[in-house]
Write an enzyme that holds these catalytic residues in place. Structure first.
Site, PDB file in Angstrom:
ATOM      1  N   ASP A   1       0.848  -1.184   0.000  1.00 46.14           N
ATOM      2  CA  ASP A   1       0.000   0.000   0.000  1.00 46.14           C
ATOM      3  C   ASP A   1       0.887   1.239   0.000  1.00 46.14           C
ATOM      4  O   ASP A   1       1.707   1.425   0.902  1.00 46.14           O
ATOM      5  CB  ASP A   1      -0.896  -0.010   1.239  1.00 46.14           C
ATOM      6  CG  ASP A   1      -2.007   1.025   1.174  1.00 46.14           C
ATOM      7  OD1 ASP A   1      -2.075   1.747   0.167  1.00 46.14           O
ATOM      8  OD2 ASP A   1      -2.794   1.110   2.136  1.00 46.14           O
TER       9      ASP A   1
ATOM     10  N   ASP B   1      -3.057   2.530  -6.120  1.00 42.68           N
ATOM     11  CA  ASP B   1      -1.841   2.564  -5.293  1.00 42.68           C
ATOM     12  C   ASP B   1      -1.748   1.398  -4.323  1.00 42.68           C
ATOM     13  O   ASP B   1      -1.042   1.465  -3.325  1.00 42.68           O
ATOM     14  CB  ASP B   1      -1.789   3.879  -4.512  1.00 42.68           C
ATOM     15  CG  ASP B   1      -2.952   4.030  -3.543  1.00 42.68           C
ATOM     16  OD1 ASP B   1      -3.963   3.325  -3.713  1.00 42.68           O
ATOM     17  OD2 ASP B   1      -2.854   4.860  -2.618  1.00 42.68           O
ATOM     18  N   GLU B   2      -2.437   0.306  -4.631  1.00 41.78           N
ATOM     19  CA  GLU B   2      -2.516  -0.793  -3.679  1.00 41.78           C
ATOM     20  C   GLU B   2      -2.660  -2.109  -4.428  1.00 41.78           C
ATOM     21  O   GLU B   2      -3.364  -2.190  -5.433  1.00 41.78           O
ATOM     22  CB  GLU B   2      -3.730  -0.558  -2.774  1.00 41.78           C
ATOM     23  CG  GLU B   2      -3.895  -1.495  -1.620  1.00 41.78           C
ATOM     24  CD  GLU B   2      -5.110  -1.113  -0.781  1.00 41.78           C
ATOM     25  OE1 GLU B   2      -5.285  -1.712   0.291  1.00 41.78           O
ATOM     26  OE2 GLU B   2      -5.892  -0.230  -1.205  1.00 41.78           O
TER      27      GLU B   2
END
Length: 427
Positions: free
Chosen positions: A42, A135-136
């Protein structure tokens, strides 16, 4: 207990608190450190981190990525978080909590570009990368030790430093025996974290945690569980299958299993999006259908573009509206045939909008596509609508011109500037 220096990657047993090679105190230690393979990665405050990377003068300042006093916080840095700012918080509340914050309008294209760079770095580690958002992602590095010459923990530590050096943002990593516990581990030590939760300890670690810690248990579900006498995950974990079903219905046994840290989901790199949407918040409330149709059209165009980019089509349309009092209204309809055309999306949304424009003032409007189907099934035309393929070709030509000459190169009548309200930048 084995330990790993996250700066020079020195690994040894027994455990050490300071690296004997580089003196770093960034040490990961766990009994299963070199046996676990499932990781959740993350990025830390991703949008705000990218902006601080590009504007170093903001490094020590609170930064909020969002738009307008009527919009919401898309992201914020950790300095702003210490002041009480949170993602999805209304901007007026965020600025009241942190009046000295630097507010930056989101540049989604830039964040997508940087997110893809990081994802490419993940895919160099293992083919089993399942993106969860821009973003993960969750990774499974089982069977990669021979390829990399190191166990997954070492490979992930190298990856984290490589992201910092090459992309200029930081990530937090959770390493565990399954996806659920890897996600929870990633949240334990942010920012720039590296947390490990082993299989045997999962149930014990979860037991005292509040029920809201479990992913998917939001405020409404938390209230229902607390009203039923369940405030910790250990209380839910203690239920057998029959009692869990009696208490919570068909989803009860799965909830109890998750409360024990059990998760049989595999990392699936081919996981498809369940829905795609676009929404905007207005600078001032809108009441009339005519006024609301202009931003609705723009969102239909944006949704059509996102469907094209994902090579998907909508077989159903969902209208989302938020009142001035922050109450959310949603309506949905299935389409006769799948589409990627904004005019078809708009036509499906118009009757739903008409039913909601009853004098209520609205602060937000959004349009979503769900269920999703492959693009090849879209706008094929039939006896009822033989012109669909021609309209699809025209829309494709419009998008090509916009890509070359800018968004305002081709405008529909309802999309002309004088017809547009001033929205905040979200969606």
């Amino acid at each position: 207990m084995p330990a790993l220096c996250r700066d020079c990657f020195h690994a040894a047993e027994p455990v050490f608190s300071r690296c004997p090679v580089c003196a770093s105190r960034r040490v990961a230690a766990h009994h299963e450190l070199f046996r676990l393979t499932v990781a959740h990665v993350d990025c830390d405050a991703f949008y705000a981190s990218v902006e601080k990377r590009d504007r170093p003068e903001l490094l020590t300042k609170p930064v909020i990525v969002g738009g307008g006093t009527r919009g919401v916080v898309s992201a914020c840095c950790y300095i702003a978080r210490t002041r009480g700012v949170r993602s999805a918080m209304p901007m007026f509340k965020a600025l009241a909590a942190c009046p000295d914050a630097v507010v930056i309008k989101p540049e989604i294209a830039k964040y997508v570009r940087e997110g893809r760079r990081i994802r490419a770095m993940m895919e160099a580690l293992t083919p089993l990368v399942q993106p969860m958002s821009i973003d993960e992602a969750v990774l499974d590095l089982a069977g990669t030790e021979a390829l990399h010459g190191a166990p997954p923990a070492v490979v992930l530590a190298r990856f984290a430093l490589a992201v910092e050096r090459e992309v200029g943002v930081t990530v937090s990593i959770g390493l565990a025996a399954n996806r659920l516990m890897a996600k929870l581990a990633a949240e334990r030590d942010k920012p720039r974290g590296f947390a490990v939760i082993g299989g045997p300890e999962a149930a014990g670690w979860l037991a005292p945690q509040p029920v809201s810690v479990l992913p998917g248990v939001g405020p409404a579900v938390t209230k229902r569980l607390q009203a039923a006498g369940f405030s910790t995950l250990g209380q839910i974990a203690a239920l057998d299958v029959r009692e869990a079903m009696r208490r919570f219905g068909e989803d009860g046994p799965a909830l109890a299993a998750r409360a024990r840290g059990e998760d049989v989901r595999r990392v699936n790199p081919d996981r498809e999006a369940k829905s795609i949407s676009a929404e905007t918040t207005f600078e001032s409330d809108m009441t009339s259908r005519q006024a609301l149709e202009a931003p609705l059209w723009r969102m239909c165009e944006k949704l059509a573009r996102r469907l094209r980019e994902k090579e998907l089509a909508a077989s159903g349309v969902t209208l989302k509206m938020k009142t001035a009092g922050f109450a959310t209204r949603t309506r949905a309809v299935r389409l006769p045939q799948p589409t990627r055309l904004p005019d078809v999306l708009f036509a499906a949304a118009q009757p739903m909008l008409a039913k909601e424009t009853d004098g209520t003032a609205f602060r937000l409007i959004g349009i979503g596509a769900q269920p999703l189907v492959p693009a090849a099934r879209a706008d094929l035309g039939d006896l009822a609508d033989p012109e669909a393929p021609k309209r699809a070709a025209r829309w494709q030509a419009v998008e090509a011109l916009r890509a070359k000459f800018g968004e305002d190169a081709v405008l529909r009548g309802r999309g002309l500037p004088h017809a547009r309200p001033k929205p905040s930048s979200k969606g």
